[in-house]
Design a protein around this motif. Structure first.
Motif, PDB file in Angstrom:
ATOM      1  N   PRO A   8       0.877  -1.192   0.027  1.00 45.39           N
ATOM      2  CA  PRO A   8      -0.107  -0.068  -0.157  1.00 45.39           C
ATOM      3  C   PRO A   8       0.991   1.305   0.049  1.00 45.39           C
ATOM      4  N   ASN A   9       0.299   2.475  -0.283  1.00 39.47           N
ATOM      5  CA  ASN A   9       0.890   3.552  -0.340  1.00 39.47           C
ATOM      6  C   ASN A   9       1.449   3.939   1.218  1.00 39.47           C
ATOM      7  N   GLY A  10       2.795   4.173   1.356  1.00 40.82           N
ATOM      8  CA  GLY A  10       3.112   4.292   2.777  1.00 40.82           C
ATOM      9  C   GLY A  10       3.675   3.101   3.444  1.00 40.82           C
ATOM     10  N   GLU A  30       8.584   3.143 -11.698  1.00 43.68           N
ATOM     11  CA  GLU A  30       7.497   3.594 -10.776  1.00 43.68           C
ATOM     12  C   GLU A  30       6.409   4.425 -11.576  1.00 43.68           C
ATOM     13  N   THR A  31       5.355   3.862 -11.852  1.00 45.44           N
ATOM     14  CA  THR A  31       4.588   4.723 -12.578  1.00 45.44           C
ATOM     15  C   THR A  31       4.184   6.225 -11.776  1.00 45.44           C
ATOM     16  N   GLY A  32       3.952   6.098 -10.520  1.00 45.97           N
ATOM     17  CA  GLY A  32       3.970   7.306  -9.870  1.00 45.97           C
ATOM     18  C   GLY A  32       4.833   8.501 -10.276  1.00 45.97           C
ATOM     19  N   VAL A  33       6.037   7.922 -10.079  1.00 48.86           N
ATOM     20  CA  VAL A  33       7.039   8.796 -10.788  1.00 48.86           C
ATOM     21  C   VAL A  33       7.090   9.340 -12.206  1.00 48.86           C
ATOM     22  N   PHE A  35       4.403   9.522 -13.724  1.00 45.33           N
ATOM     23  CA  PHE A  35       3.332  10.677 -13.922  1.00 45.33           C
ATOM     24  C   PHE A  35       4.052  11.984 -13.355  1.00 45.33           C
ATOM     25  N   ARG A  36       4.420  11.908 -12.251  1.00 44.52           N
ATOM     26  CA  ARG A  36       5.020  13.122 -11.472  1.00 44.52           C
ATOM     27  C   ARG A  36       5.856  13.965 -12.384  1.00 44.52           C
ATOM     28  N   GLU A  37       6.867  13.295 -13.018  1.00 43.35           N
ATOM     29  CA  GLU A  37       7.927  13.896 -13.807  1.00 43.35           C
ATOM     30  C   GLU A  37       7.240  14.523 -15.154  1.00 43.35           C
ATOM     31  N   TYR A  52      -6.620  13.254 -12.040  1.00 38.85           N
ATOM     32  CA  TYR A  52      -6.938  11.997 -11.226  1.00 38.85           C
ATOM     33  C   TYR A  52      -6.043  11.765 -10.111  1.00 38.85           C
ATOM     34  N   ILE A  53      -4.730  11.902 -10.358  1.00 35.40           N
ATOM     35  CA  ILE A  53      -3.853  11.998  -9.145  1.00 35.40           C
ATOM     36  C   ILE A  53      -4.054  12.804  -8.069  1.00 35.40           C
ATOM     37  N   ASP A  54      -4.542  14.180  -8.386  1.00 30.51           N
ATOM     38  CA  ASP A  54      -5.068  15.073  -7.284  1.00 30.51           C
ATOM     39  C   ASP A  54      -5.975  14.339  -6.338  1.00 30.51           C
ATOM     40  N   GLY A  56      -6.592  11.431  -5.973  1.00 28.34           N
ATOM     41  CA  GLY A  56      -6.187   9.758  -5.327  1.00 28.34           C
ATOM     42  C   GLY A  56      -7.006   8.831  -6.355  1.00 28.34           C
ATOM     43  N   GLU A  57      -7.532   9.167  -7.495  1.00 28.20           N
ATOM     44  CA  GLU A  57      -7.977   8.341  -8.174  1.00 28.20           C
ATOM     45  C   GLU A  57      -6.802   7.685  -9.390  1.00 28.20           C
ATOM     46  N   LEU A  58      -7.486   6.385  -9.736  1.00 23.82           N
ATOM     47  CA  LEU A  58      -6.336   5.945 -10.688  1.00 23.82           C
ATOM     48  C   LEU A  58      -6.475   6.596 -12.084  1.00 23.82           C
ATOM     49  N   VAL A  59      -5.278   6.822 -12.847  1.00 26.88           N
ATOM     50  CA  VAL A  59      -5.279   7.449 -13.929  1.00 26.88           C
ATOM     51  C   VAL A  59      -6.076   6.298 -14.999  1.00 26.88           C
ATOM     52  N   PRO A  60      -6.762   6.743 -15.703  1.00 33.76           N
ATOM     53  CA  PRO A  60      -7.422   5.621 -16.708  1.00 33.76           C
ATOM     54  C   PRO A  60      -6.339   4.510 -17.327  1.00 33.76           C
ATOM     55  N   ASP A  84       6.882  -1.054 -10.105  1.00 32.13           N
ATOM     56  CA  ASP A  84       6.261  -0.623  -8.595  1.00 32.13           C
ATOM     57  C   ASP A  84       5.249   0.455  -9.001  1.00 32.13           C
ATOM     58  N   GLY A  85       4.117   0.076  -8.377  1.00 37.84           N
ATOM     59  CA  GLY A  85       2.807   0.968  -8.737  1.00 37.84           C
ATOM     60  C   GLY A  85       2.134   0.375  -9.973  1.00 37.84           C
ATOM     61  N   PHE A  86       2.613  -0.687 -10.451  1.00 38.26           N
ATOM     62  CA  PHE A  86       1.757  -1.441 -11.737  1.00 38.26           C
ATOM     63  C   PHE A  86       2.036  -2.728 -11.521  1.00 38.26           C
ATOM     64  N   PRO A  87       0.984  -3.679 -11.883  1.00 36.27           N
ATOM     65  CA  PRO A  87      -0.345  -3.316 -11.945  1.00 36.27           C
ATOM     66  C   PRO A  87      -1.098  -2.884 -10.681  1.00 36.27           C
ATOM     67  N   ARG A  88      -1.892  -1.913 -10.651  1.00 43.06           N
ATOM     68  CA  ARG A  88      -2.689  -1.440  -9.708  1.00 43.06           C
ATOM     69  C   ARG A  88      -4.032  -1.821  -9.643  1.00 43.06           C
ATOM     70  N   ASN A  89      -4.748  -2.690 -10.720  1.00 42.05           N
ATOM     71  CA  ASN A  89      -5.851  -3.520 -10.567  1.00 42.05           C
ATOM     72  C   ASN A  89      -5.699  -4.367 -11.497  1.00 42.05           C
ATOM     73  N   ASN A  91      -7.608  -5.355 -14.031  1.00 44.35           N
ATOM     74  CA  ASN A  91      -7.397  -5.457 -15.509  1.00 44.35           C
ATOM     75  C   ASN A  91      -5.913  -5.073 -15.729  1.00 44.35           C
ATOM     76  N   GLN A  92      -5.252  -4.118 -15.156  1.00 45.03           N
ATOM     77  CA  GLN A  92      -3.771  -3.740 -15.567  1.00 45.03           C
ATOM     78  C   GLN A  92      -2.913  -5.210 -15.265  1.00 45.03           C
ATOM     79  N   ALA A  93      -3.308  -6.098 -14.266  1.00 47.32           N
ATOM     80  CA  ALA A  93      -2.647  -7.364 -14.169  1.00 47.32           C
ATOM     81  C   ALA A  93      -2.862  -8.015 -15.351  1.00 47.32           C
ATOM     82  N   THR A 161       6.600  18.096   0.202  1.00 46.21           N
ATOM     83  CA  THR A 161       5.392  16.978   0.419  1.00 46.21           C
ATOM     84  C   THR A 161       4.697  16.927  -0.997  1.00 46.21           C
ATOM     85  N   ARG A 162       4.279  15.879  -0.896  1.00 44.55           N
ATOM     86  CA  ARG A 162       3.550  15.589  -2.080  1.00 44.55           C
ATOM     87  C   ARG A 162       2.128  16.070  -1.983  1.00 44.55           C
ATOM     88  N   SER A 163       1.366  16.895  -2.794  1.00 48.80           N
ATOM     89  CA  SER A 163       0.175  17.536  -2.361  1.00 48.80           C
ATOM     90  C   SER A 163      -0.896  16.325  -2.099  1.00 48.80           C
TER      91      SER A 163
HETATM   92  P1  AMP Z   1       2.047   6.527  -6.386  1.00 49.00           P
HETATM   93  O1  AMP Z   1       3.586   7.409  -6.474  1.00 49.00           O
HETATM   94  O2  AMP Z   1       2.608   5.203  -6.700  1.00 49.00           O
HETATM   95  O3  AMP Z   1       1.425   6.679  -5.087  1.00 49.00           O
HETATM   96  O4  AMP Z   1       1.197   6.972  -7.486  1.00 49.00           O
HETATM   97  C1  AMP Z   1       0.627   8.243  -7.534  1.00 49.00           C
HETATM   98  C2  AMP Z   1      -0.764   8.352  -8.229  1.00 49.00           C
HETATM   99  O5  AMP Z   1      -0.354   7.946  -9.589  1.00 49.00           O
HETATM  100  C3  AMP Z   1      -1.683   7.410  -7.841  1.00 49.00           C
HETATM  101  O6  AMP Z   1      -2.688   7.672  -6.926  1.00 49.00           O
HETATM  102  C4  AMP Z   1      -2.528   7.235  -8.984  1.00 49.00           C
HETATM  103  O7  AMP Z   1      -3.408   8.517  -9.212  1.00 49.00           O
HETATM  104  C5  AMP Z   1      -1.505   7.423 -10.135  1.00 49.00           C
HETATM  105  N1  AMP Z   1      -0.957   6.457 -10.568  1.00 49.00           N
HETATM  106  C6  AMP Z   1       0.416   5.657 -10.211  1.00 49.00           C
HETATM  107  N2  AMP Z   1       0.311   4.418 -10.823  1.00 49.00           N
HETATM  108  C7  AMP Z   1      -0.903   4.210 -11.327  1.00 49.00           C
HETATM  109  C8  AMP Z   1      -1.365   2.891 -12.131  1.00 49.00           C
HETATM  110  N3  AMP Z   1      -0.855   1.767 -12.325  1.00 49.00           N
HETATM  111  N4  AMP Z   1      -2.841   3.056 -12.829  1.00 49.00           N
HETATM  112  C9  AMP Z   1      -3.357   4.439 -12.708  1.00 49.00           C
HETATM  113  N5  AMP Z   1      -2.908   5.354 -12.009  1.00 49.00           N
HETATM  114  C10 AMP Z   1      -1.448   5.199 -11.518  1.00 49.00           C
END
Ligand code: AMP
Length: 227
Positions: A8-10, A30-33, A35-37, A52-54, A56-60, A84-89, A91-93, A161-163
């Motif tokens: 889990p996150n954290g 790391e998918t989250g990284v 996205f943030r970049e 979506y990120i703001d 806390g939802e998954l990016v589609p 790391d951070g994928f698959p997160r559901n 369907n992605q798996a 901090t991350r928002s």
């Molecule tokens: P994280 O840094 O792993 O906590 O990811 C930050 C945010 O990026 C998540 O809350 C999602 O909004 C998005 N994100 C990261 N990984 C995925 C993923 N595999 N599928 C969809 N959204 C994602």
């Protein structure tokens, strides 16, 4: 070596992931990284992902899955990767499994850091990010990785901090997704656990207790991985 890294996150996934990256000399993706970049560079992908990120939802999946598949095709992934951070559901798996099979590949190891929701939430809220290096762990609630005053404990860099880390509703949303055994991240983990059962232990499943200190978690992780 192809590794999926869950927690889990954290739960300290980023910290432990950086250690595995060294151990196996594979890229830590790391998918989250990613996205943030993209958000900080103001790219089209970043613009699409931010809302979506703001929340806390998954990016589609229509955005995330092709992004990851493209990344896995890059040169540095030839000898494997740590995802790391994928698959997160679920369907992605399934899509990842399908794409790998099509290439004659499979996952070697699935790591799961097990941590309950309340502890994970507190850790997220204490997390601080080093502006110089995303893999410099700092957390105001964890003694072993407490920042040096308000600076990074490793390099003295500025901390931010991350928002989405300070927004309780967004944290709860992220955890709702993670602990969801029907279609969420736990369903993705269970998908690979089931695969492992059916295929005589491939991928290897490694469960690690995320509650002890960073060093103890690393120790358990490395000893369970063997050589
Ligand atoms: P994280 O840094 O792993 O906590 O990811 C930050 C945010 O990026 C998540 O809350 C999602 O909004 C998005 N994100 C990261 N990984 C995925 C993923 N595999 N599928 C969809 N959204 C994602």
């Amino acid at each position: 070596m192809r590794i999926l890294f869950f927690g889990p996150n954290g739960s300290g996934k980023g910290t432990q992931g950086a250690i595995l990256k060294e151990k196996y000399s594979i890229p830590h993706i790391e998918t989250g990284v990613i996205f943030r970049e993209n958000i900080s560079k103001g790219t089209e992908l970043g613009k699409q992902a931010k809302e979506y990120i703001d929340r806390g939802e998954l990016v589609p999946d229509s955005i995330t899955i092709p992004m990851v598949m493209d990344r896995l095709k890059q040169d540095d992934c030839k000898n494997g990767w740590l995802l790391d951070g994928f698959p997160r559901n679920l369907n992605q798996a399934k899509e990842l499994d399908k794409a790998l099979r099509a290439e004659g590949m499979d996952v070697d190891i699935v790591v799961e850091i097990v941590l309950d929701r309340e502890i994970a939430k507190k850790r997220i809220m204490g997390r601080r990010l080093c502006v110089n290096d995303n893999n410099h762990p700092n957390n105001i609630y964890i003694d072993a990785i407490k920042p040096d005053g308000d600076k990074c404990r490793i390099c003295g860099g500025e901390l931010k901090t991350r928002s989405d880390d300070q927004d309780e509703a967004a944290i709860d949303k992220r955890h709702d997704i993670y602990y969801d055994t029907e279609t969420g991240t736990m369903a993705a983990i269970n998908y690979f656990k089931e695969l492992s059962k059916q295929s005589g232990g491939k991928p290897k499943i490694v469960e690690v207790d995320g509650r002890p200190s960073v060093q103890e978690v690393t120790q358990e992780l490395l000893s369970k991985l063997g050589n």
